[in-house]
Design a protein around this motif. Structure first.
Motif, PDB file in Angstrom:
ATOM      1  N   VAL A  31       0.964  -1.163  -0.390  1.00  0.00           N
ATOM      2  CA  VAL A  31       0.060  -0.116  -0.021  1.00  0.00           C
ATOM      3  C   VAL A  31       0.734   1.159   0.176  1.00  0.00           C
ATOM      4  O   VAL A  31       0.074   2.771   0.001  1.00  0.00           O
ATOM      5  CB  VAL A  31      -1.159   0.229   1.662  1.00  0.00           C
ATOM      6  N   GLN A  32       2.228   1.123   0.239  1.00  0.00           N
ATOM      7  CA  GLN A  32       3.166   2.240   0.437  1.00  0.00           C
ATOM      8  C   GLN A  32       3.001   3.348  -0.941  1.00  0.00           C
ATOM      9  O   GLN A  32       2.876   2.130  -2.338  1.00  0.00           O
ATOM     10  CB  GLN A  32       4.556   2.341   0.439  1.00  0.00           C
ATOM     11  N   THR A  33       3.367   4.571  -1.252  1.00  0.00           N
ATOM     12  CA  THR A  33       3.348   5.462  -2.160  1.00  0.00           C
ATOM     13  C   THR A  33       4.298   4.795  -3.423  1.00  0.00           C
ATOM     14  O   THR A  33       5.431   4.664  -2.040  1.00  0.00           O
ATOM     15  CB  THR A  33       3.665   6.547  -1.805  1.00  0.00           C
ATOM     16  N   GLY A  34       4.835   4.778  -4.346  1.00  0.00           N
ATOM     17  CA  GLY A  34       5.896   4.180  -5.344  1.00  0.00           C
ATOM     18  C   GLY A  34       5.964   2.390  -5.457  1.00  0.00           C
ATOM     19  O   GLY A  34       7.026   2.152  -6.114  1.00  0.00           O
ATOM     20  N   PHE A  35       5.119   1.967  -4.712  1.00  0.00           N
ATOM     21  CA  PHE A  35       5.351   0.478  -4.468  1.00  0.00           C
ATOM     22  C   PHE A  35       5.332   0.320  -5.689  1.00  0.00           C
ATOM     23  O   PHE A  35       3.842   0.364  -5.778  1.00  0.00           O
ATOM     24  CB  PHE A  35       4.449  -0.327  -3.372  1.00  0.00           C
ATOM     25  N   HIS A  36       6.040  -1.159  -6.741  1.00  0.00           N
ATOM     26  CA  HIS A  36       5.468  -1.594  -8.179  1.00  0.00           C
ATOM     27  C   HIS A  36       5.594  -2.852  -7.560  1.00  0.00           C
ATOM     28  O   HIS A  36       4.120  -3.685  -8.105  1.00  0.00           O
ATOM     29  CB  HIS A  36       6.333  -1.002  -9.189  1.00  0.00           C
ATOM     30  N   SER A  37       6.229  -3.593  -7.234  1.00  0.00           N
ATOM     31  CA  SER A  37       6.103  -4.882  -6.966  1.00  0.00           C
ATOM     32  C   SER A  37       7.055  -5.516  -6.258  1.00  0.00           C
ATOM     33  O   SER A  37       7.890  -4.797  -5.591  1.00  0.00           O
ATOM     34  CB  SER A  37       6.138  -5.912  -8.426  1.00  0.00           C
ATOM     35  N   LEU A  38       6.631  -6.947  -5.514  1.00  0.00           N
ATOM     36  CA  LEU A  38       7.633  -7.453  -4.948  1.00  0.00           C
ATOM     37  C   LEU A  38       7.402  -9.084  -5.661  1.00  0.00           C
ATOM     38  O   LEU A  38       6.738 -10.214  -5.585  1.00  0.00           O
ATOM     39  CB  LEU A  38       6.933  -7.573  -3.426  1.00  0.00           C
ATOM     40  N   GLU A  39       8.927  -9.703  -5.036  1.00  0.00           N
ATOM     41  CA  GLU A  39       9.817 -10.917  -5.773  1.00  0.00           C
ATOM     42  C   GLU A  39      10.202 -11.731  -4.191  1.00  0.00           C
ATOM     43  O   GLU A  39      11.513 -10.975  -3.655  1.00  0.00           O
ATOM     44  CB  GLU A  39       9.858 -11.359  -6.744  1.00  0.00           C
ATOM     45  N   LEU A  40       9.738 -13.079  -4.170  1.00  0.00           N
ATOM     46  CA  LEU A  40      10.620 -13.202  -2.573  1.00  0.00           C
ATOM     47  C   LEU A  40      10.908 -14.500  -3.480  1.00  0.00           C
ATOM     48  O   LEU A  40      10.119 -15.713  -4.309  1.00  0.00           O
ATOM     49  CB  LEU A  40       9.179 -13.287  -1.121  1.00  0.00           C
ATOM     50  N   ARG A  41      11.891 -14.998  -3.568  1.00  0.00           N
ATOM     51  CA  ARG A  41      12.800 -16.332  -4.572  1.00  0.00           C
ATOM     52  C   ARG A  41      13.737 -17.176  -2.796  1.00  0.00           C
ATOM     53  O   ARG A  41      14.235 -16.675  -2.175  1.00  0.00           O
ATOM     54  CB  ARG A  41      13.493 -16.136  -5.565  1.00  0.00           C
ATOM     55  N   ARG A  42      13.136 -18.295  -3.163  1.00  0.00           N
ATOM     56  CA  ARG A  42      14.120 -18.802  -2.171  1.00  0.00           C
ATOM     57  C   ARG A  42      15.511 -19.557  -2.440  1.00  0.00           C
ATOM     58  O   ARG A  42      14.974 -19.954  -4.283  1.00  0.00           O
ATOM     59  CB  ARG A  42      13.215 -20.432  -1.426  1.00  0.00           C
ATOM     60  N   CYS A  43      15.814 -20.032  -2.305  1.00  0.00           N
ATOM     61  CA  CYS A  43      17.599 -20.510  -2.769  1.00  0.00           C
ATOM     62  C   CYS A  43      16.976 -21.905  -2.832  1.00  0.00           C
ATOM     63  O   CYS A  43      16.956 -22.284  -1.915  1.00  0.00           O
ATOM     64  CB  CYS A  43      18.472 -20.184  -2.010  1.00  0.00           C
ATOM     65  N   LEU A  44      17.232 -22.839  -4.106  1.00  0.00           N
ATOM     66  CA  LEU A  44      18.008 -23.896  -4.596  1.00  0.00           C
ATOM     67  C   LEU A  44      19.433 -24.430  -4.250  1.00  0.00           C
ATOM     68  O   LEU A  44      19.179 -25.231  -4.153  1.00  0.00           O
ATOM     69  CB  LEU A  44      17.638 -23.959  -5.951  1.00  0.00           C
ATOM     70  N   ASP A  45      20.305 -23.695  -3.842  1.00  0.00           N
ATOM     71  CA  ASP A  45      21.219 -24.370  -4.007  1.00  0.00           C
ATOM     72  C   ASP A  45      21.179 -25.414  -2.311  1.00  0.00           C
ATOM     73  O   ASP A  45      21.573 -25.171  -1.659  1.00  0.00           O
ATOM     74  CB  ASP A  45      22.963 -23.550  -3.957  1.00  0.00           C
ATOM     75  N   GLU A  46      22.363 -26.407  -2.172  1.00  0.00           N
ATOM     76  CA  GLU A  46      22.339 -27.326  -1.414  1.00  0.00           C
ATOM     77  C   GLU A  46      22.589 -26.292   0.046  1.00  0.00           C
ATOM     78  O   GLU A  46      23.716 -25.930  -0.124  1.00  0.00           O
ATOM     79  CB  GLU A  46      23.640 -28.637  -1.844  1.00  0.00           C
ATOM     80  N   GLY A  47      22.143 -26.975   1.184  1.00  0.00           N
ATOM     81  CA  GLY A  47      22.263 -26.150   2.656  1.00  0.00           C
ATOM     82  C   GLY A  47      22.290 -25.107   2.538  1.00  0.00           C
ATOM     83  O   GLY A  47      22.454 -24.639   3.589  1.00  0.00           O
ATOM     84  N   ARG A  48      21.282 -24.083   1.967  1.00  0.00           N
ATOM     85  CA  ARG A  48      21.257 -22.677   1.616  1.00  0.00           C
ATOM     86  C   ARG A  48      19.878 -22.723   1.418  1.00  0.00           C
ATOM     87  O   ARG A  48      18.959 -21.345   0.866  1.00  0.00           O
ATOM     88  CB  ARG A  48      21.975 -22.314  -0.053  1.00  0.00           C
ATOM     89  N   GLY A  49      18.423 -23.702   1.733  1.00  0.00           N
ATOM     90  CA  GLY A  49      17.132 -23.831   1.525  1.00  0.00           C
ATOM     91  C   GLY A  49      16.886 -22.768   3.013  1.00  0.00           C
ATOM     92  O   GLY A  49      15.454 -22.308   2.582  1.00  0.00           O
ATOM     93  N   GLU A  62      13.376   7.468  -2.490  1.00  0.00           N
ATOM     94  CA  GLU A  62      13.068   8.052  -1.507  1.00  0.00           C
ATOM     95  C   GLU A  62      11.105   6.882  -0.798  1.00  0.00           C
ATOM     96  O   GLU A  62      11.463   7.732  -0.157  1.00  0.00           O
ATOM     97  CB  GLU A  62      12.638   9.941  -1.804  1.00  0.00           C
ATOM     98  N   ASP A  63      11.124   6.443  -2.026  1.00  0.00           N
ATOM     99  CA  ASP A  63       9.824   5.837  -1.600  1.00  0.00           C
ATOM    100  C   ASP A  63      10.280   5.290  -0.725  1.00  0.00           C
ATOM    101  O   ASP A  63       9.275   4.445   0.278  1.00  0.00           O
ATOM    102  CB  ASP A  63       8.844   5.545  -2.889  1.00  0.00           C
ATOM    103  N   HIS A  64      11.469   4.387  -0.875  1.00  0.00           N
ATOM    104  CA  HIS A  64      10.956   3.475   0.147  1.00  0.00           C
ATOM    105  C   HIS A  64      12.159   3.509   1.076  1.00  0.00           C
ATOM    106  O   HIS A  64      11.854   3.276   2.877  1.00  0.00           O
ATOM    107  CB  HIS A  64      12.313   1.892  -0.359  1.00  0.00           C
ATOM    108  N   THR A  65      13.239   4.346   1.113  1.00  0.00           N
ATOM    109  CA  THR A  65      14.243   5.094   2.444  1.00  0.00           C
ATOM    110  C   THR A  65      13.904   6.169   2.931  1.00  0.00           C
ATOM    111  O   THR A  65      13.415   5.998   4.442  1.00  0.00           O
ATOM    112  CB  THR A  65      15.700   5.455   1.911  1.00  0.00           C
ATOM    113  N   GLU A  66      12.771   7.097   3.530  1.00  0.00           N
ATOM    114  CA  GLU A  66      11.681   7.900   3.320  1.00  0.00           C
ATOM    115  C   GLU A  66      10.051   7.509   3.779  1.00  0.00           C
ATOM    116  O   GLU A  66      10.256   8.020   4.662  1.00  0.00           O
ATOM    117  CB  GLU A  66      11.895   9.429   2.336  1.00  0.00           C
ATOM    118  N   GLY A  67       9.594   6.984   2.576  1.00  0.00           N
ATOM    119  CA  GLY A  67       8.647   6.480   3.332  1.00  0.00           C
ATOM    120  C   GLY A  67       8.078   5.765   3.281  1.00  0.00           C
ATOM    121  O   GLY A  67       7.544   5.628   4.711  1.00  0.00           O
ATOM    122  N   PHE A  68       8.789   4.850   3.223  1.00  0.00           N
ATOM    123  CA  PHE A  68       7.968   3.016   3.591  1.00  0.00           C
ATOM    124  C   PHE A  68       9.084   3.565   4.832  1.00  0.00           C
ATOM    125  O   PHE A  68       8.325   2.730   6.356  1.00  0.00           O
ATOM    126  CB  PHE A  68       8.334   1.906   2.944  1.00  0.00           C
TER     127      PHE A  68
END
Length: 101
Positions: A31-49, A62-68
């Motif tokens: 809901v933040q001003t200036g937000f466009h999209s977000l992706e969260l990905r899990r690492c697939l490498d062995e031992g990095r789950g 500034e939308d991130h650092t000052e706004g959010f």
């Protein structure tokens, strides 16, 4: 448009709890001003789950650092998520692509 990027090292064994908390936190950033999209990905490498890559597109830095980061929603985000990280992630911001293939 800028890209915020962070490697999130979640405490081993707490990955599912982290994902549930992230699902709760996601609307706080969306809901933040200036937000466009977000992706969260899990690492697939062995031992990095327990490692996740977070990438968020913002209109401006500034939308991130000052706004959010100065918002009440960020305080709730922090309460929900920051307890899962060890070590605390380094957050970086990137400009427009300099090359596309």
């Amino acid at each position: 448009m800028i890209l915020e990027s962070a490697l999130l090292d979640v405490l081993p064994g707490q990955e599912e709890e982290f994902l549930a908390a992230f699902d709760e936190a996601r609307p706080l950033i969306a809901v933040q001003t200036g937000f466009h999209s977000l992706e969260l990905r899990r690492c697939l490498d062995e031992g990095r789950g327990s490692r996740f890559l977070l990438q968020v597109e913002w209109e401006t830095l500034e939308d991130h650092t000052e706004g959010f980061r100065r918002s009440a929603e960020y305080r709730r985000w922090r309460d929900l998520l920051h307890r899962f990280y060890a070590p605390f992630p380094e957050v970086e911001h990137y400009g427009e692509p300099v090359l596309r293939a």
